[in-house]
Write a protein that holds these residues in place. Sequence first.
Motif, PDB file in Angstrom:
ATOM      1  N   ASN A   1      16.278  16.255 -20.689  1.00  0.00           N
ATOM      2  CA  ASN A   1      15.566  16.364 -21.968  1.00  0.00           C
ATOM      3  C   ASN A   1      14.220  15.662 -21.865  1.00  0.00           C
ATOM      4  N   THR A   2      13.249  16.370 -22.378  1.00  0.00           N
ATOM      5  CA  THR A   2      11.865  15.874 -22.322  1.00  0.00           C
ATOM      6  C   THR A   2      11.692  14.764 -23.341  1.00  0.00           C
TER       7      THR A   2
ATOM      8  N   PHE B   1       8.635  13.008 -23.413  1.00  0.00           N
ATOM      9  CA  PHE B   1       7.203  12.869 -23.709  1.00  0.00           C
ATOM     10  C   PHE B   1       6.490  14.135 -23.293  1.00  0.00           C
TER      11      PHE B   1
ATOM     12  N   ILE C   1      12.145  11.803 -14.829  1.00  0.00           N
ATOM     13  CA  ILE C   1      11.368  12.805 -14.056  1.00  0.00           C
ATOM     14  C   ILE C   1       9.946  12.798 -14.582  1.00  0.00           C
TER      15      ILE C   1
ATOM     16  N   GLY D   1      11.186   5.184 -16.000  1.00  0.00           N
ATOM     17  CA  GLY D   1      11.157   6.065 -17.166  1.00  0.00           C
ATOM     18  C   GLY D   1      10.527   5.415 -18.385  1.00  0.00           C
TER      19      GLY D   1
ATOM     20  N   ALA E   1       7.438   5.676 -19.270  1.00  0.00           N
ATOM     21  CA  ALA E   1       6.457   6.630 -19.821  1.00  0.00           C
ATOM     22  C   ALA E   1       5.117   5.980 -20.156  1.00  0.00           C
TER      23      ALA E   1
ATOM     24  N   ALA F   1       2.304   8.159 -19.161  1.00  0.00           N
ATOM     25  CA  ALA F   1       2.026   9.279 -20.068  1.00  0.00           C
ATOM     26  C   ALA F   1       1.311   8.778 -21.316  1.00  0.00           C
TER      27      ALA F   1
ATOM     28  N   GLU G   1       3.924  14.564 -18.145  1.00  0.00           N
ATOM     29  CA  GLU G   1       5.089  14.786 -19.014  1.00  0.00           C
ATOM     30  C   GLU G   1       6.255  13.981 -18.440  1.00  0.00           C
ATOM     31  N   VAL G   2       7.072  13.455 -19.317  1.00  0.00           N
ATOM     32  CA  VAL G   2       8.201  12.631 -18.850  1.00  0.00           C
ATOM     33  C   VAL G   2       9.495  13.234 -19.379  1.00  0.00           C
ATOM     34  N   ALA G   3      10.427  13.417 -18.471  1.00  0.00           N
ATOM     35  CA  ALA G   3      11.755  13.920 -18.889  1.00  0.00           C
ATOM     36  C   ALA G   3      12.804  12.991 -18.280  1.00  0.00           C
ATOM     37  N   VAL G   4      14.000  13.121 -18.782  1.00  0.00           N
ATOM     38  CA  VAL G   4      15.074  12.219 -18.302  1.00  0.00           C
ATOM     39  C   VAL G   4      16.324  13.052 -18.009  1.00  0.00           C
ATOM     40  N   LEU G   5      16.958  12.747 -16.894  1.00  0.00           N
ATOM     41  CA  LEU G   5      18.252  13.387 -16.572  1.00  0.00           C
ATOM     42  C   LEU G   5      19.311  12.329 -16.823  1.00  0.00           C
ATOM     43  N   GLY G   6      20.178  12.590 -17.815  1.00  0.00           N
ATOM     44  CA  GLY G   6      21.224  11.598 -18.096  1.00  0.00           C
ATOM     45  C   GLY G   6      20.726  10.567 -19.079  1.00  0.00           C
TER      46      GLY G   6
ATOM     47  N   ARG H   1      18.880   7.400 -20.954  1.00  0.00           N
ATOM     48  CA  ARG H   1      17.498   6.887 -20.912  1.00  0.00           C
ATOM     49  C   ARG H   1      17.481   5.557 -21.626  1.00  0.00           C
TER      50      ARG H   1
END
Lengths: 260, 351, 77
Positions: A3-4, A6, C3, C50, C52, C55, C64-69, C71
């Motif tokens: 999930n994004t 930012f 990510i 993470g 950010a 950003a 752009e910042v995304a997270v898997l699992g 945060r």
Amino acid sequence: MVNTIFSRPEAHRDIFTHYCPGCTHGITHRLVAEVLDELKIRERAVGIAPVGCAVLAYNYFYCDFAEAAHGRAPAMATGIKRARPDLIVFTYQGDGDLASIGMGEIIHAANRGEKITVIFINNAIYGMTGGQMAPTTMPNQRATTCPFGRDVNVAGYPIRVAELLSNLVTPSYVARVTASIPSQIPNAKRALRKAFQYQIEGRCFSLVEFVSTCPTNWGMSPIKACGWAQSDMLPFYKLGVYKTPDDPIPDAVRPREVKK
Amino acid sequence: MARILMKGNEAIGEAAIRAGCRFFFGYPITPQSEVPEYLAKRFPEVGGVFTQAESEVAAVNMIYGAACTGTRVFTSSSSPGISLMSEGVSYIAATEVAVVIVNIVRCSPGLGGILPSQGDYWQATRGMGHGDFRILVLAPASVQEAANLIGLAFDLADKYTNPVMVIGDGIIGQMMEPVEFPEMTDPKSFKEKPWALTGAKGREPNILTSLFLDPDVLEAMNQRLLKKYRQMEATEKRWEEYNISDHMDLLVFAYGTMSRISKTAIDELKQEGIKVGLFRPITLYPYAYEAASALIEKADKLISVELSTGQMIDDVRLASKGREVAFFGRQGGIVPTPEEVKSEFLKLVKS
Amino acid sequence: MPIIKIHKEKCKGCELCNYACPQQIIKMGRELNKKGYFFAILDDPGRCIGCAMCALTCPDLAIEVAVLGTRYVLYEY
């Protein structure tokens, strides 16, 4: 599941901006756009671009925009807000626009208590026109019209707009923030959100002053410019909230029941 | 609707209300301060919003903002204040939004005086700010006509999305005359303007600017404005002809108060068998050159009569195509008497 | 696992992301983008926490910042 957390706010168009590399205008634009999205006011927002580096702001915001003559954005905002009080009206102005040619307009818009929000970019120089001295230029700071540094005996001392406006009695929200320090960016956004909330509530005039950088005209790298803003500007342009609508009104002018 | 005795400035305010205008931004300046004063009292009765600006520079930018939302809006001022408004008028003309500006002219230049004058003719018809643009200029000669032309001004401003000026010398604003107003126009009866700044809900955002950095785009805009002004020149010329005959000893050019004084002189000379006609422009821009030229052919002599050192005379010369045009005028706020004007006419006819 | 996605054509090589990164893992690369800027690259994604901040500080919405699992929310933004 990815999930994004930012990404580009909807109120900011997906477009390459004309701002110089490392210019904090870009950060401020994004903060305003994020607040417009979060408070769900993009669809009733009307922005007013100044004359200055942000003269093309209307290309970057995804909401209705007007363009004011140099320094007159607060007056134009007054006209729009009074004609359509349901709209969320904000001006985005630089230090030349607001504190030099437009000083009369900003003081009187604040003093009338216009329910508008002003985003004021203080980068101590004229950017678009190529680095001239601004009312906020620091003593001994070099600019193209004070090549030997600002001489306070000739050009006076820099003007602190937040303090100046906080002296007015009319209730308003006035804060000074900065985007030149990464850790201060969340605070800057909080101040912007508060400013727009006061407008949504129809409560009072609001202004957020951003101590900003101008790498190109300061003749510094973006990182050095952030350093200079912190070392030279922030001690004079102190961050903080300078006025809130809850501040007491002096008794001498406190409104009594007006006999009809 | 019965006629009521009313001061010109106040009639202008009431006429704007009858035209459905509910927004006024202005600043005090003699001899027009009764317009903001009247509206400050009257607007609340009709849900109007009166705002006193900190200067005329602010006032013109306030009407510019209000006009961008598509609503009817006007301001009024007098000569020095109008000078301060000229930059804003150029922006409004370039953005093509509708505003009405009332100028109750006072004697100048500089701080001048507070007495009546027609010394802003050049400013109104040629000098209202930088760049290639025009504003429609309507010149009433009575309180009733001032009221009528305010209504027309709002309609023309909307029709052309252009600034329209109603210009009268100090007398037009200050004197009281009987006036009758049209029925109230409902401010909500105007059709929605798709270009207006009303919040981009369910549509792409509107951007109203007068900045055109791309020369091709700006030239296209200049050409579009030019087409608009040619259209005005084709359809909006208004004037009055008075005591015209196939052969005239003298043809007088005058507008506003000077046209009324001239009429008195013309009537008296008529008793004495001297045929003097009057051409009174109602629109100072667009000026009715063709109509004027047609009358010029029927006159032995021509004279322009103004409360200035001679400004409209330039346009009379354009219409006279080289024929000599005499001039009579007073300045400093001095308004000549009919006798004075009559003797000037006689002197010219006899010479 | 955070990510970080860098839009290389939007980057103007201003290095503010590097200035803001507490882990100092985002730097200017050696490649030029179409506009002729050295654009930012992530040279050690594993150490990214993470936050950010890169950003947040980027003036050009190039990150752009995304997270898997899960945060970890380090600050309210």
